[in-house]
Motif scaffolding. Sequence first.
Motif, PDB file in Angstrom:
ATOM      1  N   GLY A 133       3.213   1.042   3.547  1.00  0.00           N
ATOM      2  CA  GLY A 133       3.915  -0.251   3.452  1.00  0.00           C
ATOM      3  C   GLY A 133       4.306  -0.761   2.914  1.00  0.00           C
ATOM      4  N   ASP A 134       5.848  -1.641   3.657  1.00  0.00           N
ATOM      5  CA  ASP A 134       6.881  -2.141   3.089  1.00  0.00           C
ATOM      6  C   ASP A 134       6.789  -3.483   2.932  1.00  0.00           C
ATOM      7  OD1 ASP A 134       9.251  -1.764   2.657  1.00  0.00           O
ATOM      8  OD2 ASP A 134      10.283  -1.898   4.783  1.00  0.00           O
ATOM      9  N   THR A 135       6.622  -4.316   2.225  1.00  0.00           N
ATOM     10  CA  THR A 135       6.385  -5.288   1.780  1.00  0.00           C
ATOM     11  C   THR A 135       8.141  -5.827   1.489  1.00  0.00           C
ATOM     12  OG1 THR A 135       3.775  -5.247   1.025  1.00  0.00           O
ATOM     13  CG2 THR A 135       5.756  -7.254   0.239  1.00  0.00           C
ATOM     14  N   GLN A 136       7.861  -7.266   2.007  1.00  0.00           N
ATOM     15  CA  GLN A 136       9.764  -7.352   1.939  1.00  0.00           C
ATOM     16  C   GLN A 136       9.309  -8.898   0.923  1.00  0.00           C
ATOM     17  OE1 GLN A 136      12.755  -7.044   3.008  1.00  0.00           O
ATOM     18  NE2 GLN A 136      11.473  -4.562   4.224  1.00  0.00           N
ATOM     19  N   PRO A 137      10.158  -9.761  -0.899  1.00  0.00           N
ATOM     20  CA  PRO A 137      11.703  -8.572  -0.678  1.00  0.00           C
ATOM     21  C   PRO A 137      11.035  -7.440  -1.789  1.00  0.00           C
ATOM     22  CG  PRO A 137      11.718 -10.897  -1.498  1.00  0.00           C
ATOM     23  CD  PRO A 137      10.585 -10.433  -0.921  1.00  0.00           C
ATOM     24  N   TYR A 138      12.015  -6.450  -1.945  1.00  0.00           N
ATOM     25  CA  TYR A 138      11.588  -5.896  -2.543  1.00  0.00           C
ATOM     26  C   TYR A 138      12.924  -5.333  -3.632  1.00  0.00           C
ATOM     27  CZ  TYR A 138      12.503  -1.848   0.489  1.00  0.00           C
ATOM     28  OH  TYR A 138      13.232  -1.499   1.678  1.00  0.00           O
TER      29      TYR A 138
ATOM     30  N   GLY B 209       7.760   2.198   3.281  1.00  0.00           N
ATOM     31  CA  GLY B 209       7.925   2.149   4.216  1.00  0.00           C
ATOM     32  C   GLY B 209       8.045   3.349   5.248  1.00  0.00           C
ATOM     33  N   ARG B 210       7.297   4.087   4.241  1.00  0.00           N
ATOM     34  CA  ARG B 210       7.499   5.812   5.070  1.00  0.00           C
ATOM     35  C   ARG B 210       6.285   6.194   5.706  1.00  0.00           C
ATOM     36  NH1 ARG B 210      11.937   5.238   3.079  1.00  0.00           N
ATOM     37  NH2 ARG B 210      14.537   6.129   3.451  1.00  0.00           N
ATOM     38  N   GLY B 211       5.960   6.899   6.787  1.00  0.00           N
ATOM     39  CA  GLY B 211       4.635   7.175   6.855  1.00  0.00           C
ATOM     40  C   GLY B 211       3.389   6.616   6.779  1.00  0.00           C
ATOM     41  N   ASP B 212       2.401   6.705   6.096  1.00  0.00           N
ATOM     42  CA  ASP B 212       1.527   5.718   6.056  1.00  0.00           C
ATOM     43  C   ASP B 212       1.297   4.318   4.757  1.00  0.00           C
ATOM     44  OD1 ASP B 212      -0.449   6.365   8.303  1.00  0.00           O
ATOM     45  OD2 ASP B 212      -0.909   8.130   7.029  1.00  0.00           O
TER      46      ASP B 212
ATOM     47  N   LYS C 123       1.160  -1.117  -0.023  1.00  0.00           N
ATOM     48  CA  LYS C 123      -0.327  -0.182  -0.126  1.00  0.00           C
ATOM     49  C   LYS C 123       1.007   1.261  -0.174  1.00  0.00           C
ATOM     50  CE  LYS C 123      -1.640   2.047   3.255  1.00  0.00           C
ATOM     51  NZ  LYS C 123      -3.047   2.377   4.861  1.00  0.00           N
ATOM     52  N   ILE C 124       0.367   2.506  -1.050  1.00  0.00           N
ATOM     53  CA  ILE C 124       1.368   3.544  -0.821  1.00  0.00           C
ATOM     54  C   ILE C 124       0.319   4.430  -0.590  1.00  0.00           C
ATOM     55  CG2 ILE C 124       2.823   4.714  -2.461  1.00  0.00           C
ATOM     56  CD1 ILE C 124       4.146   2.035  -2.000  1.00  0.00           C
TER      57      ILE C 124
ATOM     58  N   GLY D 213       9.204  12.907  -2.399  1.00  0.00           N
ATOM     59  CA  GLY D 213      10.336  14.035  -0.163  1.00  0.00           C
ATOM     60  C   GLY D 213      11.598  13.164  -0.068  1.00  0.00           C
ATOM     61  N   GLY D 214      12.893  13.567   0.015  1.00  0.00           N
ATOM     62  CA  GLY D 214      13.919  13.024   0.659  1.00  0.00           C
ATOM     63  C   GLY D 214      14.212  11.656   1.444  1.00  0.00           C
ATOM     64  N   ALA D 215      14.649  11.491   1.731  1.00  0.00           N
ATOM     65  CA  ALA D 215      15.435   9.632   2.306  1.00  0.00           C
ATOM     66  C   ALA D 215      14.401   9.942   3.279  1.00  0.00           C
ATOM     67  CB  ALA D 215      17.108   9.786   1.839  1.00  0.00           C
ATOM     68  N   PHE D 216      15.179  10.814   4.717  1.00  0.00           N
ATOM     69  CA  PHE D 216      14.183  10.976   5.305  1.00  0.00           C
ATOM     70  C   PHE D 216      12.538  11.513   5.523  1.00  0.00           C
ATOM     71  CE2 PHE D 216      18.778   9.923   6.111  1.00  0.00           C
ATOM     72  CZ  PHE D 216      18.690   9.061   6.267  1.00  0.00           C
ATOM     73  N   SER D 217      12.018  11.352   4.613  1.00  0.00           N
ATOM     74  CA  SER D 217      11.186  12.467   4.247  1.00  0.00           C
ATOM     75  C   SER D 217       9.455  12.171   4.696  1.00  0.00           C
ATOM     76  CB  SER D 217      11.419  13.456   3.069  1.00  0.00           C
ATOM     77  OG  SER D 217       9.777  14.311   3.907  1.00  0.00           O
ATOM     78  N   TYR D 218       8.105  12.478   4.918  1.00  0.00           N
ATOM     79  CA  TYR D 218       7.704  12.151   4.138  1.00  0.00           C
ATOM     80  C   TYR D 218       6.160  13.171   3.795  1.00  0.00           C
ATOM     81  CZ  TYR D 218       5.441  13.791   8.870  1.00  0.00           C
ATOM     82  OH  TYR D 218       5.138  13.929  10.197  1.00  0.00           O
ATOM     83  N   ARG D 219       5.448  12.689   3.700  1.00  0.00           N
ATOM     84  CA  ARG D 219       4.304  12.922   2.719  1.00  0.00           C
ATOM     85  C   ARG D 219       4.052  14.876   3.296  1.00  0.00           C
ATOM     86  NH1 ARG D 219       0.363  10.030   4.336  1.00  0.00           N
ATOM     87  NH2 ARG D 219      -0.962  10.900   4.789  1.00  0.00           N
ATOM     88  N   LYS D 220       3.232  13.862   5.187  1.00  0.00           N
ATOM     89  CA  LYS D 220       2.564  15.015   5.949  1.00  0.00           C
ATOM     90  C   LYS D 220       4.221  15.934   6.280  1.00  0.00           C
ATOM     91  CE  LYS D 220      -1.172  14.272   5.981  1.00  0.00           C
ATOM     92  NZ  LYS D 220      -1.749  14.760   5.241  1.00  0.00           N
TER      93      LYS D 220
END
Length: 68
Positions: free
Chosen positions: A63-68, A58-61, A11-12, A27-34
Amino acid sequence: MYSVTSKDGTKIAYDKVGQGPALILVGGAFSYRKFPQQVELAYLLSEYFTVYNYDRRGRGDSGDTQPY
């Protein structure tokens, strides 16, 4: 907040503001949309564009499905 599901089932999450040609904010590597400055930029650009501001995998809301 909207969301879309990537090909691998992750989910993105994203926000959409404005009207006009599409513009995607990345957004940058350590950023998120909010992140406050990211939200401010989206609203400033929304006068001229439909702005899609998303959480990277893997950031904010999002998901982070492995592996990618």
